[in-house]
Design an enzyme around this catalytic site. Structure first.
Site, mmCIF file in Angstrom:
data_model
loop_
_atom_site.group_PDB
_atom_site.id
_atom_site.type_symbol
_atom_site.label_atom_id
_atom_site.label_comp_id
_atom_site.label_asym_id
_atom_site.label_seq_id
_atom_site.Cartn_x
_atom_site.Cartn_y
_atom_site.Cartn_z
ATOM 1 C CB VAL A 137 -28.501 -6.546 -9.509
ATOM 2 C CG1 VAL A 137 -28.048 -7.102 -8.161
ATOM 3 C CG2 VAL A 137 -28.014 -5.121 -9.692
ATOM 4 C CE LYS A 210 -23.592 -9.054 -10.790
ATOM 5 N NZ LYS A 210 -23.095 -10.442 -10.784
HETATM 6 N N1 HSE Z 1 -19.657 -13.329 -13.669
HETATM 7 C C1 HSE Z 1 -20.833 -13.122 -12.879
HETATM 8 C C2 HSE Z 1 -20.933 -14.212 -11.831
HETATM 9 C C3 HSE Z 1 -22.104 -13.107 -13.659
HETATM 10 O O1 HSE Z 1 -20.060 -15.070 -11.717
HETATM 11 O O2 HSE Z 1 -21.902 -14.179 -11.094
HETATM 12 C C4 HSE Z 1 -22.342 -11.801 -14.337
HETATM 13 O O3 HSE Z 1 -22.478 -10.772 -13.423
#
Ligand code: HSE
Length: 443
Positions: A137, A210
């Site tokens: 997270v 998350k």
């Molecule tokens: N792709 C995610 C973001 C990062 O743009 O925050 C990995 O969780």
């Protein structure tokens, strides 16, 4: 440091952006890590899908690369497995096999944790090993350990996060540059801030996973991705952003985790774009940064801020877990297991209390405002502010029906009542268009 002890054996699964940064840090900072742990750690192997490609990665010991992850996690003497492959399978099978082999696990796998944390924790318990997941997270930001350990004696009421850097970058650019969603996304992809397939980020899947993990930790209950109400940012328009500005707000993609009211508190976890006042601590989180705002009974308001993605920042979180797990091994101790004793149910989105910002184009004739106000009253929704602006009275010199724009902000009401109000407004003959509907949070 007891030099006579053999090094702890570490297996790394995955050697992409995060994995290669982890491998480099373990190799380059071996002495410091050993001093912090009280024993050396040694990379025993790095399992990847395409060994040929990984062998040419700078700073990654080519001789450790293997294509056989199953063999690596079952190899005798492995103390710790780092999983940075992502996804459900083969990651879950490999983690369970590693634990059955007596290894503790450090993972960055939000998708797996938000889907099936129960079986991972059960295996950790059964085999007497650790499960750590700080990097799952908000990348580098310490938030899992604060919820799992530092704040575990407190009572958490709310966790609100900007936990997806891609959507924060897009909304921030729409706000500062004034461009629309599609062109901002295309530019973000060109600059490498958004993936070629942006679905997981833009549609809120990443943030929902998350939010599930954060809710589980904050409220001591099992929450899965499927329990999280999810709306993406693809429908956010420049007009929404401008409307937010006029109200002294900014539009952010939020992950909101809270408990609904008594008599039976339930977990409400949702991700969606929302307007928040410029005075809110999350309003100033720009670019691709992440931040998590936590409110507790005793500690009050806390804010965690930093880089939510990227190889080195995420590897920092992984290495923190590696050192912690290795220290536990050296002392024959174990970190915390799953805490789901509260077993709270999941609140339906319709029962969640929130506020709406609604912009309407209406006929500017007598009684229209009263009709609109009655519509809110019928649904039990109280209005907080009403702003009216005349749009056009004439066109081409000819007198036309005057149109006005109404911007209404409600007091708190259930999402169900607010949705029903908007549906009714859409059907009124006096309403030409409902041009913006967005929740208002964070007051
Ligand atoms: N792709 C995610 C973001 C990062 O743009 O925050 C990995 O969780």
């Amino acid at each position: 440091m007891p030099q006579d002890q053999p090094p702890l054996q570490v297996a790394l699964l995955g050697c992409g952006t995060v994995g290669s940064a982890v491998a480099r840090l373990i190799t380059e900072h071996g002495d410091d890590l050993a001093a912090r742990i009280g024993r050396r750690i040694e990379l025993a192997g790095i399992a990847v899908r395409r060994p040929q490609r990984a062998r040419s990665l700078p700073g990654v010991p080519a001789e450790l690369i293997t294509g056989d992850a199953d063999e690596l996690v079952r190899r005798p003497g492995i103390d710790l497995v780092i999983e940075v492959i992502g996804g459900i399978e083969p990651a879950r099978g490999l983690i369970l096999a590693a634990m059955a082999n007596g290894a503790s696990v450090v993972t960055a796998n939000k998708v797996l944790l938000a889907e099936d944390a129960g079986s991972l924790f059960a295996a950790a318990e059964e085999y007497g090993v650790d499960l750590y997941f700080e990097a799952a997270v908000a990348g580098a930001i310490p938030i899992v350990r604060p919820l799992r350990e530092s704040l575990v004696g407190d009572e958490i009421s709310t966790v609100i996060g900007i936990v997806n850097g891609t959507t924060n970058y897009i909304l921030d650019k729409m706000d500062t540059v004034g461009s629309g969603f599609a062109e901002t996304l295309a530019e973000a992809q060109e600059l490498g801030f958004a993936e070629a397939d942006p679905t997981a980020d833009v549609d809120g899947f990443d943030a929902a996973a998350k939010a599930a993990i954060l809710s589980s930790l904050a409220f001591h209950s099992r929450v899965r991705s499927a329990d999280v109400h999810r709306e993406g940012i693809a429908e956010v328009t420049s007009a929404d952003i401008a409307s937010a500005r006029e109200m002294g707000c900014v539009v952010k993609m939020l992950a909101i985790c809270e408990l609904t009211d008594e008599p039976e508190p339930r977990v409400s976890a949702r991700v969606h774009p929302a307007m928040i006042p410029l005075s809110h601590p999350l309003a100033s989180v720009g670019d691709a940064y992440n931040a998590v705002f936590v409110e507790t009974r005793s500690a009050g308001r806390l804010m965690f801020y930093g880089q939510g993605a990227g190889g080195a920042p995420t590897a920092s979180a992984v290495l923190g877990d590696v050192v912690t797990v290795a220290r536990n091994r050296v002392r024959g101790a174990l970190g915390p297991g799953e805490s789901n004793y509260a077993s709270r149910g999941i609140a339906a989105m319709g029962d969640v209390v929130t506020r709406y910002h609604i912009r309407l184009e209406v006929a500017d004739t007598p009684g229209v405002l009263a009709t609109i106000a009655q519509c809110f009253a019928r649904h039990g929704v109280s209005l907080q502010t009403v702003r009216q602006q005349t749009l056009a009275e004439t066109a081409g010199g000819e007198k036309q029906l005057a149109e006005a724009q109404l911007v209404l902000v409600t007091h708190q009401a259930t999402d169900q009542a607010l949705q029903a109000t908007v549906d009714t407004l859409r059907g009124l003959s006096e309403v030409a268009e409902v041009s913006s509907v967005m929740r208002v949070e964070g007051n």
